[in-house]
Design a protein around this motif. Structure first.
Motif, PDB file in Angstrom:
ATOM      1  N   ILE A  95      -5.282   6.818   1.412  1.00  0.00           N
ATOM      2  CA  ILE A  95      -3.913   7.280   1.161  1.00  0.00           C
ATOM      3  C   ILE A  95      -3.466   7.128  -0.291  1.00  0.00           C
ATOM      4  O   ILE A  95      -2.518   7.774  -0.704  1.00  0.00           O
ATOM      5  CB  ILE A  95      -2.875   6.635   2.111  1.00  0.00           C
ATOM      6  CG1 ILE A  95      -2.632   5.176   1.771  1.00  0.00           C
ATOM      7  CG2 ILE A  95      -3.278   6.803   3.564  1.00  0.00           C
ATOM      8  CD1 ILE A  95      -1.355   4.659   2.422  1.00  0.00           C
ATOM      9  N   VAL A  96      -4.115   6.286  -1.072  1.00  0.00           N
ATOM     10  CA  VAL A  96      -3.725   6.155  -2.488  1.00  0.00           C
ATOM     11  C   VAL A  96      -4.613   7.047  -3.345  1.00  0.00           C
ATOM     12  O   VAL A  96      -4.133   7.867  -4.123  1.00  0.00           O
ATOM     13  CB  VAL A  96      -3.793   4.703  -2.978  1.00  0.00           C
ATOM     14  CG1 VAL A  96      -3.414   4.632  -4.444  1.00  0.00           C
ATOM     15  CG2 VAL A  96      -2.863   3.819  -2.154  1.00  0.00           C
TER      16      VAL A  96
ATOM     17  N   ILE B  65       0.840  -1.198   0.000  1.00  0.00           N
ATOM     18  CA  ILE B  65       0.000   0.000   0.000  1.00  0.00           C
ATOM     19  C   ILE B  65       0.879   1.254   0.000  1.00  0.00           C
ATOM     20  O   ILE B  65       0.628   2.211  -0.738  1.00  0.00           O
ATOM     21  CB  ILE B  65      -0.965   0.004   1.217  1.00  0.00           C
ATOM     22  CG1 ILE B  65      -1.972  -1.142   1.085  1.00  0.00           C
ATOM     23  CG2 ILE B  65      -1.714   1.345   1.306  1.00  0.00           C
ATOM     24  CD1 ILE B  65      -2.938  -1.268   2.254  1.00  0.00           C
TER      25      ILE B  65
ATOM     26  N   THR C  40       2.574   1.262 -10.700  1.00  0.00           N
ATOM     27  CA  THR C  40       1.752   2.393 -10.270  1.00  0.00           C
ATOM     28  C   THR C  40       2.179   3.675 -10.976  1.00  0.00           C
ATOM     29  O   THR C  40       1.333   4.450 -11.445  1.00  0.00           O
ATOM     30  CB  THR C  40       1.863   2.594  -8.744  1.00  0.00           C
ATOM     31  OG1 THR C  40       1.495   1.389  -8.093  1.00  0.00           O
ATOM     32  CG2 THR C  40       0.946   3.706  -8.285  1.00  0.00           C
ATOM     33  N   ILE C  41       3.491   3.906 -11.070  1.00  0.00           N
ATOM     34  CA  ILE C  41       3.976   5.112 -11.748  1.00  0.00           C
ATOM     35  C   ILE C  41       3.530   5.103 -13.215  1.00  0.00           C
ATOM     36  O   ILE C  41       3.080   6.121 -13.748  1.00  0.00           O
ATOM     37  CB  ILE C  41       5.517   5.215 -11.633  1.00  0.00           C
ATOM     38  CG1 ILE C  41       5.907   5.483 -10.167  1.00  0.00           C
ATOM     39  CG2 ILE C  41       6.063   6.326 -12.525  1.00  0.00           C
ATOM     40  CD1 ILE C  41       7.389   5.489  -9.904  1.00  0.00           C
TER      41      ILE C  41
ATOM     42  N   LEU D 259       5.534  -0.506  -7.264  1.00  0.00           N
ATOM     43  CA  LEU D 259       5.883   0.906  -7.413  1.00  0.00           C
ATOM     44  C   LEU D 259       5.950   1.310  -8.891  1.00  0.00           C
ATOM     45  O   LEU D 259       5.346   2.305  -9.314  1.00  0.00           O
ATOM     46  CB  LEU D 259       7.225   1.187  -6.727  1.00  0.00           C
ATOM     47  CG  LEU D 259       7.751   2.615  -6.828  1.00  0.00           C
ATOM     48  CD1 LEU D 259       6.858   3.585  -6.070  1.00  0.00           C
ATOM     49  CD2 LEU D 259       9.178   2.723  -6.317  1.00  0.00           C
TER      50      LEU D 259
ATOM     51  N   MET E 246       3.885   1.541  -1.234  1.00  0.00           N
ATOM     52  CA  MET E 246       4.504   1.660  -2.561  1.00  0.00           C
ATOM     53  C   MET E 246       3.528   2.251  -3.569  1.00  0.00           C
ATOM     54  O   MET E 246       3.888   3.115  -4.374  1.00  0.00           O
ATOM     55  CB  MET E 246       4.967   0.278  -3.055  1.00  0.00           C
ATOM     56  CG  MET E 246       6.217  -0.216  -2.391  1.00  0.00           C
ATOM     57  SD  MET E 246       7.609   0.872  -2.797  1.00  0.00           S
ATOM     58  CE  MET E 246       8.585   0.696  -1.347  1.00  0.00           C
ATOM     59  N   VAL E 247       2.283   1.776  -3.542  1.00  0.00           N
ATOM     60  CA  VAL E 247       1.277   2.280  -4.482  1.00  0.00           C
ATOM     61  C   VAL E 247       0.990   3.754  -4.195  1.00  0.00           C
ATOM     62  O   VAL E 247       0.885   4.577  -5.109  1.00  0.00           O
ATOM     63  CB  VAL E 247      -0.018   1.433  -4.410  1.00  0.00           C
ATOM     64  CG1 VAL E 247      -1.100   2.008  -5.317  1.00  0.00           C
ATOM     65  CG2 VAL E 247       0.266  -0.010  -4.799  1.00  0.00           C
ATOM     66  N   ALA E 248       0.923   4.105  -2.896  1.00  0.00           N
ATOM     67  CA  ALA E 248       0.702   5.500  -2.531  1.00  0.00           C
ATOM     68  C   ALA E 248       1.888   6.358  -2.957  1.00  0.00           C
ATOM     69  O   ALA E 248       1.716   7.436  -3.542  1.00  0.00           O
ATOM     70  CB  ALA E 248       0.485   5.619  -1.017  1.00  0.00           C
ATOM     71  N   PHE E 249       3.097   5.868  -2.719  1.00  0.00           N
ATOM     72  CA  PHE E 249       4.303   6.606  -3.066  1.00  0.00           C
ATOM     73  C   PHE E 249       4.391   6.831  -4.583  1.00  0.00           C
ATOM     74  O   PHE E 249       4.674   7.944  -5.054  1.00  0.00           O
ATOM     75  CB  PHE E 249       5.529   5.834  -2.551  1.00  0.00           C
ATOM     76  CG  PHE E 249       6.837   6.519  -2.782  1.00  0.00           C
ATOM     77  CD1 PHE E 249       7.035   7.825  -2.366  1.00  0.00           C
ATOM     78  CD2 PHE E 249       7.882   5.852  -3.429  1.00  0.00           C
ATOM     79  CE1 PHE E 249       8.249   8.462  -2.577  1.00  0.00           C
ATOM     80  CE2 PHE E 249       9.104   6.489  -3.646  1.00  0.00           C
ATOM     81  CZ  PHE E 249       9.280   7.787  -3.223  1.00  0.00           C
ATOM     82  N   GLY E 250       4.126   5.782  -5.361  1.00  0.00           N
ATOM     83  CA  GLY E 250       4.161   5.893  -6.823  1.00  0.00           C
ATOM     84  C   GLY E 250       3.169   6.936  -7.323  1.00  0.00           C
ATOM     85  O   GLY E 250       3.477   7.745  -8.198  1.00  0.00           O
TER      86      GLY E 250
END
Lengths: 110, 241
Positions: free
Chosen positions: B49-50, A12, B76-77, B73, A14-18
């Motif tokens: 948060i996403v 979660i 997602t990017i 990661l 990582m997905v938020a960070f991306g």
């Protein structure tokens, strides 16, 4: 649910960070520069219209024209939305009508 | 306080389509998360948060296969790369938003972008709080909708097949609205054409980045061509506005 709690939290994060990278990056790069840069200014004016075109195509990316429905439900519903919106110009009506038509088509005919 | 309430009142009507869309899409997402063993807590946390539909749907696959954070990661990017466009488009509009700015950027999803970019608050309403409430309302609808979906879980018995089309419908309507408001259709045509060609060439899993690059190149070329005329008429247009 195969992952451990720690692994879930990491995924979660990582997905938020991306996602945050893509949202904050332009503001970090062009901090205060845009006003003096005519090219960025130009992009800011035209990009939203291109981006909306990209989004429409993005939503339709999984439509298989060679598949069993040949993309007919999507094409018919979009045509319906455009006509409906030209007629009444009510955002809610156009979205609701188009979605209802699409659901009816994929659940009954296709 | 009064000015915030006024801003909230002005913002709310603009978010009604998103309310409908996010409630349904959120419920669908929650039902899906629930079916994979993730309940209300995880679903609400994820949405909070996403806060991006496509990546969250995609993230279900990260949560149900072997643990691979780097892959999560990078994917997602890739999927969220279009958000870069929104930032560039709103650099000017978000200027001077002060303490609200980090949240405005954090909450910049597709739907919020399309509303924030195309709407202006009525006279006397604070622009920054107007944009804040559009962002916050949409954020709230998404979290609440998905939590509700996770809660309802297996109780739902009617068919929701095709419900996700509500997002496509929203973008098509916004596209039509933008088309009507503009005399110059070049950016819209470039957007659709480059994306469609990239989709044909690279397939659905890899077309976003080539689409964005070809859009940027096409827009840049179109600008170079019209530079002379645009610099004159551009000043004229702005003068009229």
């Amino acid at each position: 649910m195969k992952l451990t709690t720690f692994e879930i939290v990491v995924i979660i994060a990582m997905v938020a960070f991306g996602t945050m990278i893509t949202r904050f990056l332009p503001f970090a790069i062009f901090k205060g520069k845009n006003a003096s840069n005519p090219y960025i200014d130009y992009l800011g004016k035209v990009l939203p219209y291109s981006a909306m075109g990209l989004l429409v195509v993005y939503c339709l990316k999984s439509v298989d024209l060679k598949g069993p429905s040949h993309g007919i439900p999507e094409a018919a519903s979009i045509l319906f939305i455009v006509l409906l919106h030209n007629w009444r110009r009510s955002t809610l009506l156009s979205i609701g009508g188009g979605t209802a038509m699409y659901m009816a088509l994929v659940q009954t005919l296709f | 306080m009064k000015e915030k309430i006024e801003s909230l009142k002005a913002a709310f009507p603009h978010t009604i389509p998103v309310f409908t869309g996010f409630t349904f899409l959120g419920i669908a997402y929650g039902i899906l998360m629930n079916s994979k063993g993730y309940g209300v807590g995880w679903t609400a946390l994820m949405s909070f948060i996403v806060f991006t539909g496509a990546s969250q749907y995609l993230a279900i696959t990260f949560l149900t296969t072997a643990f691979n954070p780097l892959y999560a990661l990078l994917m997602t990017i890739m999927v969220s790369a279009r958000h870069l466009f929104y930032g560039i488009s709103l650099l000017d509009k978000f200027k001077g938003t002060g303490a609200l700015k980090p949240y405005l950027i954090f909450g910049l999803c597709d739907e919020t972008f399309s509303i924030v970019h195309s709407s202006e608050p009525p006279e006397g309403v604070d622009r920054n709080w107007f944009m804040f409430f559009i962002t916050a309302l949409n954020h709230f609808y998404w979290v609440a909708g998905s939590a509700l979906g996770a809660f309802l879980g297996s109780m739902v018995s009617f068919s929701i097949e095709g419900l996700d089309f509500v997002l496509t419908a929203l973008f098509v309507v916004t596209f039509v609205e933008q088309w009507k408001s503009q005399e110059n259709h070049m950016p819209a045509v470039i957007g659709v054409t480059c994306s469609a060609l990239s989709l044909l060439a690279f397939g659905k899993d890899g077309f976003i980045i080539p689409a964005m690059i070809s859009i940027l190149v096409s827009l840049t070329l179109a600008r170079g061509k019209k530079d002379k005329a645009a610099s004159e008429s551009g000043v004229l247009e702005e003068g009229i506005e």
